[in-house]
Design a protein around this motif. Structure first.
Motif, short mmCIF file in Angstrom:
data_model
loop_
_atom_site.label_atom_id
_atom_site.label_comp_id
_atom_site.label_asym_id
_atom_site.label_seq_id
_atom_site.Cartn_x
_atom_site.Cartn_y
_atom_site.Cartn_z
N LYS A 16 -9.45 36.57 56.70
CA LYS A 16 -9.84 36.87 57.13
C LYS A 16 -10.88 38.44 57.34
O LYS A 16 -12.22 38.43 57.68
CB LYS A 16 -8.36 38.68 57.99
CG LYS A 16 -7.19 38.16 58.54
CD LYS A 16 -6.32 38.86 58.90
CE LYS A 16 -5.71 39.88 57.51
NZ LYS A 16 -5.28 39.04 56.41
N THR A 18 -12.37 38.02 54.59
CA THR A 18 -14.09 37.23 53.94
C THR A 18 -14.25 37.20 55.30
O THR A 18 -16.13 37.25 55.21
CB THR A 18 -13.11 35.88 53.08
OG1 THR A 18 -12.40 36.70 51.41
CG2 THR A 18 -14.50 34.94 52.18
N ARG A 98 -7.32 42.24 61.72
CA ARG A 98 -5.63 42.98 62.29
C ARG A 98 -5.38 43.95 63.53
O ARG A 98 -6.23 44.51 63.76
CB ARG A 98 -4.46 43.26 61.44
CG ARG A 98 -4.50 42.42 59.87
CD ARG A 98 -3.04 43.80 59.14
NE ARG A 98 -3.07 42.67 58.20
CZ ARG A 98 -2.31 41.41 58.09
NH1 ARG A 98 -1.86 41.04 58.79
NH2 ARG A 98 -1.59 40.69 57.10
N ALA A 192 -7.10 27.60 57.56
CA ALA A 192 -7.02 28.83 56.43
C ALA A 192 -7.54 28.22 55.44
O ALA A 192 -7.57 29.63 54.57
CB ALA A 192 -6.77 30.19 56.73
N ILE A 199 -14.30 27.33 57.48
CA ILE A 199 -13.57 27.95 58.18
C ILE A 199 -14.80 28.72 59.12
O ILE A 199 -14.52 29.19 60.51
CB ILE A 199 -12.66 29.39 57.36
CG1 ILE A 199 -11.94 28.63 56.70
CG2 ILE A 199 -12.11 30.32 58.26
CD1 ILE A 199 -10.88 28.81 55.79
N1 ATP Z 1 -10.80 30.08 52.19
C1 ATP Z 1 -10.79 30.11 50.76
N2 ATP Z 1 -10.26 29.50 50.08
C2 ATP Z 1 -9.74 30.48 49.17
N3 ATP Z 1 -10.10 31.16 48.84
C3 ATP Z 1 -10.07 32.61 49.61
C4 ATP Z 1 -10.61 32.07 50.82
N4 ATP Z 1 -10.79 33.08 51.50
C5 ATP Z 1 -10.26 34.30 50.93
N5 ATP Z 1 -10.30 34.01 49.80
C6 ATP Z 1 -10.44 34.58 48.27
O1 ATP Z 1 -8.36 35.13 48.76
C7 ATP Z 1 -8.38 36.69 48.59
C8 ATP Z 1 -7.78 36.67 49.58
O2 ATP Z 1 -8.99 36.96 50.89
P1 ATP Z 1 -8.93 37.86 51.96
O3 ATP Z 1 -9.19 39.45 51.17
O4 ATP Z 1 -9.89 37.86 52.76
O5 ATP Z 1 -8.07 37.88 52.56
P2 ATP Z 1 -7.33 38.87 53.52
O6 ATP Z 1 -6.64 37.75 54.83
O7 ATP Z 1 -8.22 39.85 54.28
O8 ATP Z 1 -6.02 39.52 52.87
P3 ATP Z 1 -5.52 40.69 53.29
O9 ATP Z 1 -4.18 40.87 54.33
O10 ATP Z 1 -4.50 41.28 52.32
O11 ATP Z 1 -6.49 42.14 53.44
C9 ATP Z 1 -10.14 37.33 47.66
O12 ATP Z 1 -10.03 36.62 46.84
C10 ATP Z 1 -11.15 36.30 48.78
O13 ATP Z 1 -11.92 35.82 48.01
#
Ligand code: ATP
Ligand code: MG
Length: 213
Positions: A16, A18, A98, A192, A199
């Motif tokens: 999310k 990212t 969120r 995802a 994405i």
């Molecule tokens: N499509 C992807 N493929 C592989 N790794 C990814 C991808 N997108 C993000 N990541 C990596 O996975 C980890 C989690 O990504 P991110 O922090 O964006 O997720 P999030 O959904 O915001 O998680 P949270 O709910 O814990 O905040 C980070 O280290 C990021 O660099």
């Protein structure tokens, strides 16, 4: 220009944050003003509630499910009233990491909370505000766990909700998918499990083709 409210949902590690970071320069290139915010949090008081709800850890006192639910609602009321509404009224795109669907997925579907009550509580907290678009980033819980355990920002340390079992996170996922089935016009699901660029392209397509960005 009218404000436009986009929320990002999905399990821990779905990407999310990212994707929001990737969308920001794209919105700027389209000449749209935007702000990025997150839940729980978004204002100083709401960020204090975030800290409690994510990190409160005292072996003598657990966080009771109802307390957790009400803390999320309290944070949200503050956030919508003092930040999100104002930015939307100013014509900005609001990107929110969120929102209400998280409460339904986690405190409702995964913790067996009363869905009807949570819907009413959400409605009360946001004074009727609805996202124009919700991007649901769907990912199996084991993949999310794998990603967050390597995340440099938190060095693999899991917060109170992240530390729940995989079974809990599977219920979260199923809850989100049910919400997407119930709200097909608002919630768009993206796969995802692919790489971030793929994405990002999906998300841009949704904005261009369905919302005329
Ligand atoms: N499509 C992807 N493929 C592989 N790794 C990814 C991808 N997108 C993000 N990541 C990596 O996975 C980890 C989690 O990504 P991110 O922090 O964006 O997720 P999030 O959904 O915001 O998680 P949270 O709910 O814990 O905040 C980070 O280290 C990021 O660099
Ligand atoms: Mg994140």
């Amino acid at each position: 220009m009218e404000g436009f409210f986009i929320t990002f949902e999905g399990p821990e590690g779905a990407g999310k944050t990212t994707q929001i970071k990737m969308l920001e320069p794209w919105l700027a290139s389209k000449g749209r003003q935007y702000i990025t915010t997150r839940e729980p949090g978004g204002t100083p008081l709401a960020e204090k509630i975030r800290d409690v709800v994510k990190h409160y850890n005292n072996s003598g006192e657990q966080v009771y499910d109802k307390t957790e639910l009400l803390l999320f609602a309290a944070s949200r009321a503050q956030h919508v009233h003092f930040l999100i509404r104002r930015e939307l009224d100013a014509g900005k795109v609001v990107l929110c990491d969120r929102f209400t669907d998280s409460t339904l997925a986690y405190q409702g579907y995964a913790r067996n909370g009363n869905i009807k009550f949570i819907e009413a509580l959400n409605h009360y907290a946001v004074e009727g505000l609805k996202p124009n678009l919700t991007i649901l980033m769907d990912l199996p819980p084991s993949s999310g766990r794998e990603r967050t355990s390597h995340r440099p920002e938190t060095q693999g340390v899991h917060d109170r909700l992240e530390a729940e079992t995989l079974d809990f996170h599977e219920k979260v996922r199923q809850g989100y998918l049910e919400l997407a089935r119930k709200n097909p016009d608002r919630i768009k699901t993206v796969d995802a499990s692919r790489n971030p660029e793929q994405i990002h392209v999906d998300i841009i397509k949704i904005l261009e083709e369905q919302y005329e960005f």
